[in-house]
Design a protein around this motif. Structure first.
Motif, PDB file in Angstrom:
ATOM      1  N   ASN A  99       0.967  -1.052   0.129  1.00 34.24           N
ATOM      2  CA  ASN A  99      -0.059   0.149   0.040  1.00 34.24           C
ATOM      3  C   ASN A  99       0.953   1.287   0.051  1.00 34.24           C
ATOM      4  O   ASN A  99       1.459   1.635   0.887  1.00 34.24           O
ATOM      5  N   HIS A 100       0.740   1.829  -1.158  1.00 31.96           N
ATOM      6  CA  HIS A 100       1.736   3.236  -1.277  1.00 31.96           C
ATOM      7  C   HIS A 100       0.675   4.612  -1.287  1.00 31.96           C
ATOM      8  O   HIS A 100       1.243   5.494  -1.459  1.00 31.96           O
ATOM      9  N   GLY A 101      -0.252   4.225  -0.732  1.00 29.46           N
ATOM     10  CA  GLY A 101      -1.269   5.434  -0.696  1.00 29.46           C
ATOM     11  C   GLY A 101      -2.246   5.615  -1.957  1.00 29.46           C
ATOM     12  O   GLY A 101      -3.351   5.719  -1.818  1.00 29.46           O
ATOM     13  N   TRP A 102      -1.585   5.605  -3.033  1.00 26.33           N
ATOM     14  CA  TRP A 102      -2.168   5.734  -4.332  1.00 26.33           C
ATOM     15  C   TRP A 102      -2.592   4.487  -5.005  1.00 26.33           C
ATOM     16  O   TRP A 102      -3.301   4.483  -6.005  1.00 26.33           O
ATOM     17  N   ILE A 103      -1.891   3.513  -4.643  1.00 26.61           N
ATOM     18  CA  ILE A 103      -2.031   1.913  -5.020  1.00 26.61           C
ATOM     19  C   ILE A 103      -1.969   0.969  -4.019  1.00 26.61           C
ATOM     20  O   ILE A 103      -1.106   1.320  -3.198  1.00 26.61           O
ATOM     21  N   MET A 104      -2.906   0.082  -3.949  1.00 30.69           N
ATOM     22  CA  MET A 104      -2.896  -0.856  -2.879  1.00 30.69           C
ATOM     23  C   MET A 104      -3.119  -2.384  -3.660  1.00 30.69           C
ATOM     24  O   MET A 104      -3.911  -2.510  -4.445  1.00 30.69           O
ATOM     25  N   THR A 105      -2.327  -3.120  -3.242  1.00 29.97           N
ATOM     26  CA  THR A 105      -2.279  -4.651  -3.919  1.00 29.97           C
ATOM     27  C   THR A 105      -2.691  -5.583  -2.736  1.00 29.97           C
ATOM     28  O   THR A 105      -2.276  -5.615  -1.642  1.00 29.97           O
ATOM     29  N   LEU A 106      -3.653  -6.456  -3.292  1.00 30.92           N
ATOM     30  CA  LEU A 106      -4.222  -7.521  -2.265  1.00 30.92           C
ATOM     31  C   LEU A 106      -3.698  -8.960  -3.084  1.00 30.92           C
ATOM     32  O   LEU A 106      -3.575  -8.819  -4.118  1.00 30.92           O
ATOM     33  N   ALA A 107      -3.277  -9.853  -2.401  1.00 31.11           N
ATOM     34  CA  ALA A 107      -2.834 -11.212  -2.692  1.00 31.11           C
ATOM     35  C   ALA A 107      -3.545 -12.316  -1.873  1.00 31.11           C
ATOM     36  O   ALA A 107      -3.957 -12.051  -0.776  1.00 31.11           O
ATOM     37  N   SER A 108      -3.443 -13.548  -2.614  1.00 25.21           N
ATOM     38  CA  SER A 108      -3.836 -14.662  -1.970  1.00 25.21           C
ATOM     39  C   SER A 108      -2.804 -15.125  -1.066  1.00 25.21           C
ATOM     40  O   SER A 108      -1.473 -15.287  -1.660  1.00 25.21           O
ATOM     41  N   PRO A 109      -3.126 -15.541   0.380  1.00 25.84           N
ATOM     42  CA  PRO A 109      -1.799 -15.969   1.078  1.00 25.84           C
ATOM     43  C   PRO A 109      -1.261 -17.473   0.341  1.00 25.84           C
ATOM     44  O   PRO A 109      -0.254 -17.684   0.681  1.00 25.84           O
TER      45      PRO A 109
ATOM     46  N   SER B  85      -1.579 -18.522  -2.706  1.00 25.54           N
ATOM     47  CA  SER B  85      -1.075 -18.370  -4.099  1.00 25.54           C
ATOM     48  C   SER B  85      -0.752 -17.017  -4.298  1.00 25.54           C
ATOM     49  O   SER B  85      -1.513 -16.167  -4.741  1.00 25.54           O
ATOM     50  N   PRO B  86       0.424 -16.697  -3.680  1.00 22.26           N
ATOM     51  CA  PRO B  86       0.912 -15.225  -3.791  1.00 22.26           C
ATOM     52  C   PRO B  86       0.870 -14.322  -5.154  1.00 22.26           C
ATOM     53  O   PRO B  86       0.904 -13.091  -5.258  1.00 22.26           O
ATOM     54  N   THR B  87       0.893 -15.201  -6.305  1.00 23.77           N
ATOM     55  CA  THR B  87       0.681 -14.434  -7.597  1.00 23.77           C
ATOM     56  C   THR B  87      -0.514 -14.150  -7.943  1.00 23.77           C
ATOM     57  O   THR B  87      -0.744 -13.312  -8.959  1.00 23.77           O
ATOM     58  N   ALA B  88      -1.426 -14.565  -7.236  1.00 24.21           N
ATOM     59  CA  ALA B  88      -2.800 -14.226  -7.492  1.00 24.21           C
ATOM     60  C   ALA B  88      -3.151 -12.744  -6.923  1.00 24.21           C
ATOM     61  O   ALA B  88      -3.362 -12.828  -5.588  1.00 24.21           O
ATOM     62  N   GLN B  89      -3.336 -11.783  -7.589  1.00 19.75           N
ATOM     63  CA  GLN B  89      -3.272 -10.509  -7.037  1.00 19.75           C
ATOM     64  C   GLN B  89      -4.388  -9.549  -7.666  1.00 19.75           C
ATOM     65  O   GLN B  89      -4.665  -9.910  -9.043  1.00 19.75           O
ATOM     66  N   ILE B  90      -4.635  -8.440  -7.204  1.00 22.80           N
ATOM     67  CA  ILE B  90      -5.352  -7.498  -7.571  1.00 22.80           C
ATOM     68  C   ILE B  90      -5.133  -6.175  -7.026  1.00 22.80           C
ATOM     69  O   ILE B  90      -4.815  -6.022  -5.666  1.00 22.80           O
ATOM     70  N   SER B  91      -5.013  -5.347  -7.857  1.00 23.52           N
ATOM     71  CA  SER B  91      -4.420  -3.641  -7.310  1.00 23.52           C
ATOM     72  C   SER B  91      -5.559  -2.699  -7.534  1.00 23.52           C
ATOM     73  O   SER B  91      -6.548  -2.908  -8.568  1.00 23.52           O
ATOM     74  N   PHE B  92      -5.821  -1.833  -6.665  1.00 26.99           N
ATOM     75  CA  PHE B  92      -6.704  -0.772  -6.588  1.00 26.99           C
ATOM     76  C   PHE B  92      -5.804   0.567  -6.612  1.00 26.99           C
ATOM     77  O   PHE B  92      -5.134   0.849  -5.738  1.00 26.99           O
ATOM     78  N   MET B  93      -6.169   1.344  -7.416  1.00 26.67           N
ATOM     79  CA  MET B  93      -5.511   2.557  -7.679  1.00 26.67           C
ATOM     80  C   MET B  93      -6.395   3.797  -7.921  1.00 26.67           C
ATOM     81  O   MET B  93      -7.268   3.849  -8.701  1.00 26.67           O
ATOM     82  N   ALA B  94      -5.969   4.921  -7.132  1.00 24.31           N
ATOM     83  CA  ALA B  94      -6.578   6.074  -7.321  1.00 24.31           C
ATOM     84  C   ALA B  94      -6.199   6.868  -8.664  1.00 24.31           C
ATOM     85  O   ALA B  94      -7.067   7.416  -9.183  1.00 24.31           O
ATOM     86  N   GLY B  95      -5.129   6.563  -8.964  1.00 22.09           N
ATOM     87  CA  GLY B  95      -4.178   7.265 -10.130  1.00 22.09           C
ATOM     88  C   GLY B  95      -2.996   6.927  -9.925  1.00 22.09           C
ATOM     89  O   GLY B  95      -2.464   6.741  -8.852  1.00 22.09           O
ATOM     90  N   ASP B  96      -2.156   6.952 -11.092  1.00 21.85           N
ATOM     91  CA  ASP B  96      -0.761   6.522 -11.192  1.00 21.85           C
ATOM     92  C   ASP B  96       0.142   7.417 -10.732  1.00 21.85           C
ATOM     93  O   ASP B  96      -0.007   8.884 -11.121  1.00 21.85           O
TER      94      ASP B  96
END
Length: 115
Positions: free
Chosen positions: A32-42, A44-55
């Motif tokens: 979590n960098h504030g502008w992007i947050m990434t969630l992952a499966s514990p 299967s760590p490469t199963a991920q999704i990111s949420f971005m306010a903007g780059d």
């Protein structure tokens, strides 16, 4: 060149709500960098999704991220093919080297490698 992971990037102003919602499916916050947050499966760590306010450093928000083992080779291949480079190859302060390219469907792909 090998693909290490592919992550959908969802443009969102609802990071907290997304963390809670996807947490119900078993995802956990891994970045979590504030502008992007990434969630992952514990499990299967490469199963991920990111949420971005903007780059933070690019003019557009990418639709997905593709991590490769050789980002310089990927950049060269895309330039040679004539693909539209949306954001030039550069090193970012958070430890990645990346560029954005537009795919044939008009989607913006963040191609990256960890330094």
């Amino acid at each position: 060149m090998a693909v290490r992971r592919v992550v959908p990037n969802v443009q969102s102003e609802a990071a907290q709500e997304s963390r809670e919602f996807y947490g119900l499916l078993g995802f956990e916050e891994v970045m979590n960098h504030g502008w992007i947050m990434t969630l992952a499966s514990p499990s299967s760590p490469t199963a991920q999704i990111s949420f971005m306010a903007g780059d933070k450093t690019a003019p557009v928000t990418p639709d997905m991220s593709v991590e490769v083992d050789d980002v310089d080779a990927a950049y060269a291949a895309m330039r040679e093919s004539g693909a539209e480079i949306v954001h030039p190859l550069q090193d970012e302060e958070w430890g990645v080297r990346r560029f954005f390219v537009r795919d044939p469907n008009g989607r913006v792909v963040n191609v990256l490698g960890h330094r």
